[in-house]
Design a protein around this motif. Structure first.
Motif, PDB file in Angstrom:
ATOM      1  N   ASN A  57       0.866  -1.180   0.030  1.00  0.00           N
ATOM      2  CA  ASN A  57      -0.116  -0.070   0.084  1.00  0.00           C
ATOM      3  C   ASN A  57       0.866   1.158  -0.126  1.00  0.00           C
ATOM      4  O   ASN A  57       1.426   1.683   0.938  1.00  0.00           O
ATOM      5  N   PRO A  58       1.507   1.598  -1.146  1.00  0.00           N
ATOM      6  CA  PRO A  58       2.304   2.777  -1.281  1.00  0.00           C
ATOM      7  C   PRO A  58       1.753   4.173  -0.673  1.00  0.00           C
ATOM      8  O   PRO A  58       0.483   4.169  -0.727  1.00  0.00           O
ATOM      9  N   PRO A  59       2.485   4.983  -0.094  1.00  0.00           N
ATOM     10  CA  PRO A  59       3.913   5.013  -0.117  1.00  0.00           C
ATOM     11  C   PRO A  59       4.252   4.122   1.255  1.00  0.00           C
ATOM     12  O   PRO A  59       5.674   3.659   1.120  1.00  0.00           O
ATOM     13  N   VAL A  60       3.719   3.992   2.188  1.00  0.00           N
ATOM     14  CA  VAL A  60       4.004   3.600   3.604  1.00  0.00           C
ATOM     15  C   VAL A  60       3.590   2.289   3.990  1.00  0.00           C
ATOM     16  O   VAL A  60       3.824   1.820   5.051  1.00  0.00           O
ATOM     17  N   ASN A  61       2.849   1.749   3.212  1.00  0.00           N
ATOM     18  CA  ASN A  61       2.125   0.176   3.353  1.00  0.00           C
ATOM     19  C   ASN A  61       0.972   0.438   4.900  1.00  0.00           C
ATOM     20  O   ASN A  61       1.264  -0.504   5.450  1.00  0.00           O
ATOM     21  N   ALA A  62       0.370   1.562   4.783  1.00  0.00           N
ATOM     22  CA  ALA A  62      -0.257   1.845   5.970  1.00  0.00           C
ATOM     23  C   ALA A  62      -1.387   0.698   5.888  1.00  0.00           C
ATOM     24  O   ALA A  62      -1.983   0.152   4.926  1.00  0.00           O
ATOM     25  N   LEU A  63      -2.160   0.593   7.111  1.00  0.00           N
ATOM     26  CA  LEU A  63      -2.974  -0.636   7.172  1.00  0.00           C
ATOM     27  C   LEU A  63      -4.340  -0.267   6.883  1.00  0.00           C
ATOM     28  O   LEU A  63      -5.230  -0.136   7.899  1.00  0.00           O
ATOM     29  N   SER A  64      -4.678   0.237   5.813  1.00  0.00           N
ATOM     30  CA  SER A  64      -5.968   0.713   5.321  1.00  0.00           C
ATOM     31  C   SER A  64      -6.909  -0.780   5.512  1.00  0.00           C
ATOM     32  O   SER A  64      -6.293  -2.032   5.698  1.00  0.00           O
ATOM     33  N   ALA A  65      -8.324  -0.457   5.140  1.00  0.00           N
ATOM     34  CA  ALA A  65      -9.232  -1.577   5.327  1.00  0.00           C
ATOM     35  C   ALA A  65      -8.745  -2.653   4.439  1.00  0.00           C
ATOM     36  O   ALA A  65      -8.777  -3.817   4.827  1.00  0.00           O
ATOM     37  N   ALA A  66      -8.088  -2.265   3.047  1.00  0.00           N
ATOM     38  CA  ALA A  66      -7.649  -3.390   1.990  1.00  0.00           C
ATOM     39  C   ALA A  66      -6.713  -4.130   2.501  1.00  0.00           C
ATOM     40  O   ALA A  66      -6.558  -5.261   2.522  1.00  0.00           O
ATOM     41  N   VAL A  67      -5.723  -3.414   3.157  1.00  0.00           N
ATOM     42  CA  VAL A  67      -4.470  -4.269   3.641  1.00  0.00           C
ATOM     43  C   VAL A  67      -4.944  -5.215   4.742  1.00  0.00           C
ATOM     44  O   VAL A  67      -4.513  -6.299   4.873  1.00  0.00           O
ATOM     45  N   ARG A  68      -5.892  -4.657   5.548  1.00  0.00           N
ATOM     46  CA  ARG A  68      -6.129  -5.543   6.750  1.00  0.00           C
ATOM     47  C   ARG A  68      -6.660  -6.679   6.138  1.00  0.00           C
ATOM     48  O   ARG A  68      -6.556  -7.822   6.720  1.00  0.00           O
ATOM     49  N   GLN A  69      -7.795  -6.453   5.252  1.00  0.00           N
ATOM     50  CA  GLN A  69      -8.283  -7.624   4.709  1.00  0.00           C
ATOM     51  C   GLN A  69      -7.394  -8.585   4.239  1.00  0.00           C
ATOM     52  O   GLN A  69      -7.496  -9.979   4.207  1.00  0.00           O
ATOM     53  N   GLY A  70      -6.355  -7.983   3.471  1.00  0.00           N
ATOM     54  CA  GLY A  70      -5.504  -8.826   2.681  1.00  0.00           C
ATOM     55  C   GLY A  70      -4.720  -9.764   3.658  1.00  0.00           C
ATOM     56  O   GLY A  70      -4.213 -10.753   3.443  1.00  0.00           O
ATOM     57  N   ILE A  71      -4.278  -8.914   4.971  1.00  0.00           N
ATOM     58  CA  ILE A  71      -3.667  -9.894   5.859  1.00  0.00           C
ATOM     59  C   ILE A  71      -4.503 -11.001   6.289  1.00  0.00           C
ATOM     60  O   ILE A  71      -3.982 -11.866   6.547  1.00  0.00           O
ATOM     61  N   VAL A  72      -5.471 -10.799   6.857  1.00  0.00           N
ATOM     62  CA  VAL A  72      -6.524 -11.721   7.261  1.00  0.00           C
ATOM     63  C   VAL A  72      -6.609 -12.871   6.250  1.00  0.00           C
ATOM     64  O   VAL A  72      -6.473 -14.185   6.687  1.00  0.00           O
ATOM     65  N   ASP A  73      -6.877 -12.518   4.860  1.00  0.00           N
ATOM     66  CA  ASP A  73      -6.970 -13.763   4.009  1.00  0.00           C
ATOM     67  C   ASP A  73      -5.748 -14.421   3.741  1.00  0.00           C
ATOM     68  O   ASP A  73      -5.809 -15.728   3.681  1.00  0.00           O
ATOM     69  N   THR A  74      -4.625 -13.527   3.662  1.00  0.00           N
ATOM     70  CA  THR A  74      -3.228 -14.474   3.403  1.00  0.00           C
ATOM     71  C   THR A  74      -2.879 -15.220   4.535  1.00  0.00           C
ATOM     72  O   THR A  74      -2.465 -16.405   4.505  1.00  0.00           O
ATOM     73  N   VAL A  75      -3.145 -14.438   5.954  1.00  0.00           N
ATOM     74  CA  VAL A  75      -2.860 -15.564   6.986  1.00  0.00           C
ATOM     75  C   VAL A  75      -3.409 -16.695   6.925  1.00  0.00           C
ATOM     76  O   VAL A  75      -3.118 -17.916   7.079  1.00  0.00           O
ATOM     77  N   GLU A  76      -4.698 -16.513   6.661  1.00  0.00           N
ATOM     78  CA  GLU A  76      -5.781 -17.859   6.598  1.00  0.00           C
ATOM     79  C   GLU A  76      -5.156 -18.835   5.699  1.00  0.00           C
ATOM     80  O   GLU A  76      -5.130 -20.004   6.044  1.00  0.00           O
TER      81      GLU A  76
END
Ligand SMILES: CC/C=C/CC(=O)SCCNC(=O)CCNC(=O)[C@H](O)C(C)(C)COP(=O)(O)OP(=O)(O)OC[C@H]1O[C@@H](n2cnc3c(N)ncnc32)[C@H](O)[C@@H]1OP(=O)(O)O
Length: 684
Positions: free
Chosen positions: A18-37
């Motif tokens: 999530n440029p420029p700082v990979n902030a934990l936006s809703a899409a990033v949080r969703q991405g983490i949940v999905d990829t960890v699973e």
């Protein structure tokens, strides 16, 4: 977003994107949940690594989401799920891991950091606390004292090898927390987040994890909706917004190319010139430091070397002594790229310097003045190339204070402004581009603020009462302690230049009317007695000796005020803190609106950052214009009208037309003010 891949057969690699700082936006949080699973359910995956793209792990929660209806997975359960995973999860940290980013790493089972990584929990600087388990996990990982330091200051630290950590073993927890709480309360100056941080870490140290998490959540809920959090988050973005400057003629930061500056000169080595020389040398520039008086030059050389050495010791680097060459001959500046004039604040003297520079410097050299109030355009007119002239108004001490006002005159070229702004950035300053008018933005707004403080003394207040009200509001120093520090003679000289200060004023009302408006000669009367503040040991307060910084109440001053009131037929009345704040702050804010109306500042953010970084305005109150928007423009207008009716001979209290216009258009939020200002300008 988060990208998933499998590497070396058995490692699930999750990359935050999530440029420029990979902030934990809703899409990033969703991405983490999905990829960890996905990683946990893949039998081939034995371990998981989380990293960030483009050399940065994660800059934390997406601050832009804070004011919105936040959607997507919540951080706390997401991090819990990672901690609870039955496969080892490793945070691979490169660049910054800040706020929620570090809390994510703390939920992982292991953390590996690049030696240049920066780790920190800056939530407190945004009026919040690390509420994704940060206040609970960090003390458990690094001990209470170190965690308290990181959480309450928000300062990041470099990755370090564990063997270099001191072993955290606090002997008396109660004493530790009491000590830290006292220190934090003092330095917070009314900010609530640092106090909440201590309370949350105390819960980690004294309660089981689940109760600690509950306490963290409870404290965060209070902070999250507080005006202070809004103010601090506003400052975060405003600080960045001011670098995107614009001028009334349409010139802008993104269409104006700065010229590189390798070699600079400073003319005049008084307090300001010395600080500017240090700041330039520390930035890596070659500096020619010019002072025509031999003794002053020798003193300056010694002082500058001392400042550089002390600074270098603190930062663990070599002092940049060899970057500076000293000269008593102004001809030495012939081949520099940019000159900063910092001679005594006297138009005649400055004009002479600019005439000399115009004939000495090679064509194309930028000529800058450090004047704090004089007409930059008039100085430009002394040269053959007025487009190369801008103001670079530093604040004392110039190598420490973060603010730089870059002042453009009507003839300054966009390139000159861009070059000064870029140089300021290189020097680590928050640079704000402003138009040319007496006092520019900061000092112009200070005038009505100080004037009200003087009037309050005439009406019955004491310097102690006024200062206490302002310090309780959050200023590091009230107006009178500040005046003693900077020297009463500075303002006296300006007032004399403006034809205001006259010695031996008669008694009664006429003595307090100058140039058709109410005037208080109190400051002039003190100066006539040689009371210039700290440097003479006496001013609005008394000091043990000249140069001492410990202000003590002065009985002489109190009886002087009584005598003054009697002489002028004034009857002292009771003045409370609210009146001090209303009159001093609203008069200052009203001038801020006039500055916007005149197009001297492009937007309210510029004014706010000038006050936060240059004048000690408490950051958790967001700056004067943000404060006005929080108080409510209608209320500011009503109070100004009220005080103006009571004091019709004080023009600064007369609400300005932009304020009227904003209230008439429904008091729009601060980010919409520019539209109203644009409309106002287009009608003029
Ligand atoms: C639910 C509540 C949870 C709270 C927990 C939190 O995580 S709160 C957020 C904590 N994080 C921070 O405070 C970090 C803030 N960012 C920085 O300190 C720096 O930006 C950086 C990460 C060290 C990078 O610095 P650098 O100098 O390289 O870049 P800039 O500061 O200029 O930033 C580039 C642009 O990115 C924007 N930005 C940075 N961080 C965030 C963020 N966390 N959320 C949203 N946007 C962020 C910044 O505004 C810049 O954008 P521009 O449009 O260029 O202004």
């Amino acid at each position: 977003m988060a990208k998933y891949s499998r590497v070396s057969e058995s490692v699930g690699l999750i990359t935050l994107q999530n440029p420029p700082v990979n902030a934990l936006s809703a899409a990033v949080r969703q991405g983490i949940v999905d990829t960890v699973e996905r990683a946990l359910s893949d039998p081939k995956v034995k371990s998981v690594v989380i990293c960030g793209q483009n050399g940065i792990f994660c800059g934390g929660a997406d601050i832009k989401e804070f004011g919105t209806n936040m959607s997507g997975p919540l951080l706390v359960p997401m991090i819990h799920a990672i901690e609870a995973a039955n496969k080892p999860v490793v945070a691979a940290i490169e660049g910054s891991a800040l706020g929620g980013g570090l809390e994510l790493a703390l939920g992982c089972h292991y953390r590996i950091a690049h030696s240049k990584a920066r780790l920190g929990l800056p939530e407190v600087t945004l009026g919040l606390l690390p509420a994704a388990g940060g206040t609970q996990r960090l003390p458990r990982l690094i001990g209470v004292p170190a965690a308290l330091d990181l959480i309450t200051t928000g300062k990041p630290l470099d990755a370090r090898r564990i063997s270099t950590y001191p072993c955290p073993r606090p002997s008396d927890l109660d004493a530790l927390f009491e000590g830290v709480m006292e220190k934090v309360r003092q330095s917070a100056r009314g900010a609530i987040a640092p106090v909440a941080c201590v309370q949350a870490v105390r819960a980690a140290a004294t309660q089981p994890y689940t109760q600690g998490m509950e306490r963290e959540k409870e404290l965060m809920a209070t902070l999250f909706t507080s005006g202070q959090a809004r103010a601090l988050q506003y400052c975060f973005f405003a600080q960045r917004a001011v670098s995107r400057w614009s001028m009334p003629n349409g010139a802008r930061w993104d269409t104006s190319k700065p010229r590189p500056v390798h070699k600079a000169a400073v003319i005049g080595l008084g307090t300001m010139g010395r600080g500017i020389t240090v700041a330039l040398a520390q930035t890596g520039l070659s500096v020619i430091a010019v002072e025509t008086q031999e003794k002053q030059l020798m003193d300056a050389k010694q002082a500058v070397s001392g400042m550089l050495e002390r600074g270098a010791r603190r930062r663990g680097v070599a002092p940049a002594l060899d970057k500076i060459s000293y000269s008593h001959d102004i001809q030495a500046v012939a081949d520099v790229d940019l000159v900063i004039e910092a001679v005594f604040e006297d138009m005649g003297l400055k004009k002479k310097v600019f005439q000399q520079l115009a004939s000495i410097c090679r064509p194309g050299t930028f000529l800058c003045t450090n004047t704090s109030a004089l007409d930059v355009d008039h100085l430009a007119s002394q040269t053959h190339n007025p487009e190369l002239v801008v103001g670079m108004h530093f604040f004392a001490p110039a190598h420490v204070m973060k603010l730089l006002e870059v002042v453009y005159g009507p003839r300054s070229s966009p390139q000159a402004v861009a070059t000064a702004m870029q140089l300021g950035k290189k020097m680590g300053k928050v640079s704000v581009a402003v138009g040319n008018c007496p006092g520019f933005v900061g000092n112009r707004m200070l005038k009505p603020y100080m004037e009200q403080a003087f009037f309050l003394l005439e009406e019955g207040a004491t310097p102690e009462l006024v200062d206490r009200a302002l310090e309780e509001f959050g200023f590091p120093m009230g107006v009178f302690r500040m005046s003693d520090l900077s020297g009463l003679d500075v303002g006296w000289r300006v007032r004399k230049g403006d034809g205001l200060a006259e010695p031996g004023a008669p008694s009664g009302q006429p003595a307090r009317i100058r140039q058709g408006r109410r005037y208080s000669p109190l400051g002039d009367l003190l100066c006539e007695q040689g009371r210039f503040g700290q440097k003479t040991g006496q001013g609005w307060y008394q000091y043990n000796k000249p140069g001492s910084q410990v202000a003590r109440s002065d009985p002489w001053l109190h009886s002087f005020l009584e005598g003054y009131r009697a002489q002028h037929g004034l009857v002292a009345r009771r003045i409370d803190n609210q009146e001090v704040l209303d009159r001093c702050l609203y008069a200052l804010i009203n001038e801020g609106f006039r500055i916007l109306e005149d197009g001297i500042a492009a937007g309210p953010e510029d004014i706010d950052m000038i006050y936060v970084f240059g004048y000690g305005w408490p950051r958790h109150r967001g700056g004067p214009m943000f404060y006005a928007s929080m108080v409510g423009l209608g209320k500011v207008l009503e109070r100004l009208e009220h005080y103006h009716q009571a004091h019709p001979d004080v023009p600064y209290l007369k609400p300005c037309s932009l304020l009227w216009r904003l209230v008439a258009s429904g008091s729009p939020p601060l980010h919409k003010w520019r539209e109203v200002i644009r409309k106002l300008h287009s009608q003029l």
